[in-house]
Structure formats: structure tokens, C-alpha cells
Motif scaffolding. Sequence first.
Motif, mmCIF file in Angstrom:
data_model
loop_
_atom_site.group_PDB
_atom_site.id
_atom_site.type_symbol
_atom_site.label_atom_id
_atom_site.label_comp_id
_atom_site.label_asym_id
_atom_site.label_seq_id
_atom_site.Cartn_x
_atom_site.Cartn_y
_atom_site.Cartn_z
ATOM 1 N N ILE A 127 0.878 -1.174 0.000
ATOM 2 C CA ILE A 127 0.000 0.000 0.000
ATOM 3 C C ILE A 127 0.913 1.221 0.000
ATOM 4 O O ILE A 127 1.675 1.434 0.959
ATOM 5 C CB ILE A 127 -0.916 0.021 1.229
ATOM 6 N N THR A 128 0.885 1.973 -1.074
ATOM 7 C CA THR A 128 1.763 3.140 -1.198
ATOM 8 C C THR A 128 0.973 4.409 -0.886
ATOM 9 O O THR A 128 -0.097 4.644 -1.459
ATOM 10 C CB THR A 128 2.350 3.228 -2.614
ATOM 11 N N ILE A 129 1.529 5.220 0.034
ATOM 12 C CA ILE A 129 0.876 6.457 0.472
ATOM 13 C C ILE A 129 1.823 7.615 0.173
ATOM 14 O O ILE A 129 2.989 7.599 0.598
ATOM 15 C CB ILE A 129 0.562 6.419 1.979
ATOM 16 N N SER A 130 1.353 8.626 -0.540
ATOM 17 C CA SER A 130 2.210 9.765 -0.860
ATOM 18 C C SER A 130 2.541 10.550 0.404
ATOM 19 O O SER A 130 1.735 10.616 1.339
ATOM 20 C CB SER A 130 1.521 10.679 -1.877
ATOM 21 N N ASP A 131 3.725 11.147 0.421
ATOM 22 C CA ASP A 131 4.184 11.790 1.657
ATOM 23 C C ASP A 131 3.352 13.016 2.011
ATOM 24 O O ASP A 131 3.132 13.317 3.182
ATOM 25 C CB ASP A 131 5.667 12.163 1.540
ATOM 26 N N ASN A 132 2.848 13.771 0.997
ATOM 27 C CA ASN A 132 2.080 14.984 1.319
ATOM 28 C C ASN A 132 0.710 14.653 1.916
ATOM 29 O O ASN A 132 0.052 15.517 2.480
ATOM 30 C CB ASN A 132 1.928 15.883 0.089
ATOM 31 N N THR A 133 0.300 13.381 1.785
ATOM 32 C CA THR A 133 -0.937 12.970 2.440
ATOM 33 C C THR A 133 -0.726 12.810 3.943
ATOM 34 O O THR A 133 -1.631 13.078 4.743
ATOM 35 C CB THR A 133 -1.426 11.625 1.856
ATOM 36 N N LEU A 134 0.487 12.410 4.324
ATOM 37 C CA LEU A 134 0.765 12.089 5.721
ATOM 38 C C LEU A 134 1.545 13.162 6.462
ATOM 39 O O LEU A 134 1.360 13.354 7.677
ATOM 40 C CB LEU A 134 1.546 10.771 5.801
ATOM 41 N N PHE A 135 2.452 13.865 5.748
ATOM 42 C CA PHE A 135 3.406 14.742 6.441
ATOM 43 C C PHE A 135 3.494 16.117 5.775
ATOM 44 O O PHE A 135 3.266 16.247 4.565
ATOM 45 C CB PHE A 135 4.807 14.108 6.433
ATOM 46 N N ALA A 136 3.877 17.071 6.574
ATOM 47 C CA ALA A 136 4.257 18.370 6.024
ATOM 48 C C ALA A 136 5.661 18.249 5.445
ATOM 49 O O ALA A 136 6.422 17.342 5.796
ATOM 50 C CB ALA A 136 4.213 19.438 7.116
ATOM 51 N N SER A 137 6.041 19.162 4.561
ATOM 52 C CA SER A 137 7.339 19.090 3.907
ATOM 53 C C SER A 137 8.473 19.126 4.926
ATOM 54 O O SER A 137 8.511 19.996 5.804
ATOM 55 C CB SER A 137 7.486 20.269 2.932
ATOM 56 N N GLY A 138 9.378 18.160 4.826
ATOM 57 C CA GLY A 138 10.539 18.100 5.704
ATOM 58 C C GLY A 138 10.226 17.668 7.124
ATOM 59 O O GLY A 138 11.086 17.761 8.000
ATOM 60 N N ARG A 139 9.011 17.186 7.371
ATOM 61 C CA ARG A 139 8.605 16.769 8.713
ATOM 62 C C ARG A 139 8.242 15.286 8.727
ATOM 63 O O ARG A 139 7.939 14.692 7.698
ATOM 64 C CB ARG A 139 7.414 17.599 9.193
ATOM 65 N N ALA A 140 8.224 14.714 9.955
ATOM 66 C CA ALA A 140 7.897 13.292 10.101
ATOM 67 C C ALA A 140 6.700 13.069 10.999
ATOM 68 O O ALA A 140 6.335 11.922 11.273
ATOM 69 C CB ALA A 140 9.107 12.528 10.660
ATOM 70 N N THR A 141 6.076 14.174 11.453
ATOM 71 C CA THR A 141 4.879 14.040 12.286
ATOM 72 C C THR A 141 3.660 13.819 11.398
ATOM 73 O O THR A 141 3.418 14.600 10.465
ATOM 74 C CB THR A 141 4.672 15.296 13.144
ATOM 75 N N VAL A 142 2.905 12.763 11.680
ATOM 76 C CA VAL A 142 1.730 12.447 10.868
ATOM 77 C C VAL A 142 0.657 13.507 11.091
ATOM 78 O O VAL A 142 0.344 13.881 12.226
ATOM 79 C CB VAL A 142 1.185 11.047 11.227
ATOM 80 N N LYS A 143 0.091 13.993 9.996
ATOM 81 C CA LYS A 143 -0.960 14.996 10.084
ATOM 82 C C LYS A 143 -2.171 14.430 10.843
ATOM 83 O O LYS A 143 -2.501 13.249 10.700
ATOM 84 C CB LYS A 143 -1.399 15.419 8.683
ATOM 85 N N PRO A 144 -2.836 15.261 11.653
ATOM 86 C CA PRO A 144 -4.006 14.777 12.404
ATOM 87 C C PRO A 144 -5.081 14.176 11.513
ATOM 88 O O PRO A 144 -5.682 13.152 11.850
ATOM 89 C CB PRO A 144 -4.512 16.042 13.114
ATOM 90 N N PHE A 153 4.471 6.461 11.456
ATOM 91 C CA PHE A 153 3.244 5.919 10.873
ATOM 92 C C PHE A 153 2.962 4.522 11.428
ATOM 93 O O PHE A 153 1.805 4.171 11.683
ATOM 94 C CB PHE A 153 3.352 5.872 9.346
ATOM 95 N N MET A 154 3.994 3.737 11.645
ATOM 96 C CA MET A 154 3.813 2.403 12.218
ATOM 97 C C MET A 154 3.229 2.494 13.629
ATOM 98 O O MET A 154 2.365 1.700 14.006
ATOM 99 C CB MET A 154 5.137 1.636 12.250
ATOM 100 N N LYS A 155 3.685 3.453 14.401
ATOM 101 C CA LYS A 155 3.171 3.627 15.766
ATOM 102 C C LYS A 155 1.668 3.894 15.756
ATOM 103 O O LYS A 155 0.929 3.402 16.621
ATOM 104 C CB LYS A 155 3.912 4.764 16.464
ATOM 105 N N ILE A 156 1.205 4.673 14.785
ATOM 106 C CA ILE A 156 -0.232 4.963 14.705
ATOM 107 C C ILE A 156 -1.008 3.708 14.313
ATOM 108 O O ILE A 156 -2.090 3.436 14.843
ATOM 109 C CB ILE A 156 -0.486 6.114 13.715
ATOM 110 N N LEU A 157 -0.441 2.917 13.401
ATOM 111 C CA LEU A 157 -1.093 1.654 13.041
ATOM 112 C C LEU A 157 -1.255 0.764 14.267
ATOM 113 O O LEU A 157 -2.290 0.121 14.465
ATOM 114 C CB LEU A 157 -0.277 0.914 11.978
ATOM 115 N N LEU A 158 -0.229 0.735 15.117
ATOM 116 C CA LEU A 158 -0.225 -0.162 16.274
ATOM 117 C C LEU A 158 -1.062 0.353 17.436
ATOM 118 O O LEU A 158 -1.121 -0.302 18.487
ATOM 119 C CB LEU A 158 1.214 -0.423 16.731
#
Length: 280
Positions: free
Chosen positions: A146-163, A214-219
Motif C-alpha cells: 500500500i503506497t501512500i504519498s508523503d504529502n498525504t501524511l506529512f508536512a514538507s521536511g517533517r515526520a509528524t503524521v498529520k491529524p 506511521f507504524m506507531k499509529i497503526l499499532l
Amino acid sequence: MSKKGRHEPHEEHPDESWLLPYSDLMTLLLALFITLFAMSSLDASKFQQMAAAMNAAFTGGTGVLDQNAMEETSGQTPKSDDNETPASAASPADNTQKSRESLREKLKQQEQENLEKLKKQLDSYIKNNGLSQQLATKLNQSQLSITISDNTLFASGRATVKPESRILAKSISNILQQFPNYDIIVSGHTDNIPISNSQYESNWNLSSDRALNFMKILLLNNKLDPRKFSAIGYGQYRPVASNSTNLGRAENRRVEVSIIRKYVDEDVNPTLQSMANNGK
């Protein structure tokens, strides 16, 4: 007056009655050794001939010599079917191996059907929620990704998943719980533009943190087994498109959630093969 004949002295004959049981004992020992020898031979026909000969010797039945003579007289020879395979031709080990291979093929086929069903379910979710530009699925010989584009999950240059992306993560986790015995790899990828901010010194760090977060949120779904999950950061080194265009770089910035097959062919990636074998 007649003179009585005089008898010459002679030696008395010893008692030889012990020879009879001795000869019987030797005969029985000989029969035992012949039987042991015949049983140690792998040739079943020779064993049968030996048994017939012994039967003739001890019971007066037809021996192997008499049997051969009868066959020569009648002019008939035993028929053999060249196409017939002896029962002993297939060893227990061969039968066990064939059974395992047959079972493996059945399990492999069942796994293929399950993953195809899951892919259809994911594709339906993507279509119904208008996420065709952000998500994609791919099923190959080693995994379902399952491929998810980065702008769907994160802001540019960040690793925090968007709410707002947590809803997506929850939906994916609910789907994954249908396959609790499979290994799941969450991998982060970037383009080849060097990262330049105070938080990350390289794309390695950024991609690793994105995969882990992202894995932490899945778990957060307690029905998933954390022992089946792993997070990997690949940085810029596994692109799926050219980094020479904006569109290509956007495709390379992604997170992949991969369900690893258990039953894969030998020519598939050895790392995935080892992971599948260890997960059985």
C-alpha cells in the motif's frame, strides 16, 4: 574233546548317540543363517526362492529346483509388466516430500486468493474515499504493498503524521487485522533533494522517522501484533520514478505498508524469503 575257540580281545565301540542331536542342531543353525542372509537381501524374488527351497528341505514341498524344472517343462515364464512400478519404488521420504510440496502449493494458492481479495477491498476503499491520487496498491510475487504519498501524511521536511491522516492509518490498521499472521514492513522513502533543516541531517533520518511514526499509529489498534511489524528508512535509494522531474520526485516521496507473503518462490528477494520462513 574239542578245544574251544579262543577270541581275540578287541576294543569296545564308544557311544555315538550324541551325534544325532548334534547334527540336528547344526542343521537348524545352518537354516537360521540362511534365513538371516535371505532377509538381509533387498531382492524380494531371491528371498521367496530361498523360502521355497527351505520349505522343500524341511517339509518335502516343491523346492526352487523342482519349480524351475516345472517351468522349463511347461515352457512358460512368469510375465512381468515393465510399466508397473513396484510399491517399494517410492520411499517414505519421497512420499513425505511430495505431501509437503502438495500442501505448500495449496497454501500458496489460498494465500494468493486472500491477498487478491484484500487488494480489491483496499482499492474499493481508495475509490470510495477519493484517494486515488494519494494511495495505490500493488500485488507481486513477494508482497502486497500500500503506497501512500508523503504529502498525504506529512508536512514538507517533517515526520509528524498529520491529524487528518490518522483516520487513514486507522482504516488501514482495521484492514491489516484480518491477516494477523503476516509480517508487515512499513518503509519510508524520499527524493534525492538533500534535506536542509535543523531537525534532520539526511534523508535517511527523515525516511526512518516517517516510517516509525506511521507504524506507531497503526499499532494503536491493539488487535495488531507488534512482533509482526518493522519500520525501515530507505532514504532516496529506492526510487520508483526519475528524480529529474517534480512529478517523479513526488512519486518517490512516499510511505509503503507491505504485507509479506509466507509462500514465495526461491528466486524472490532472499530477505523477504527469510522473513516469510521465520514468520511461519
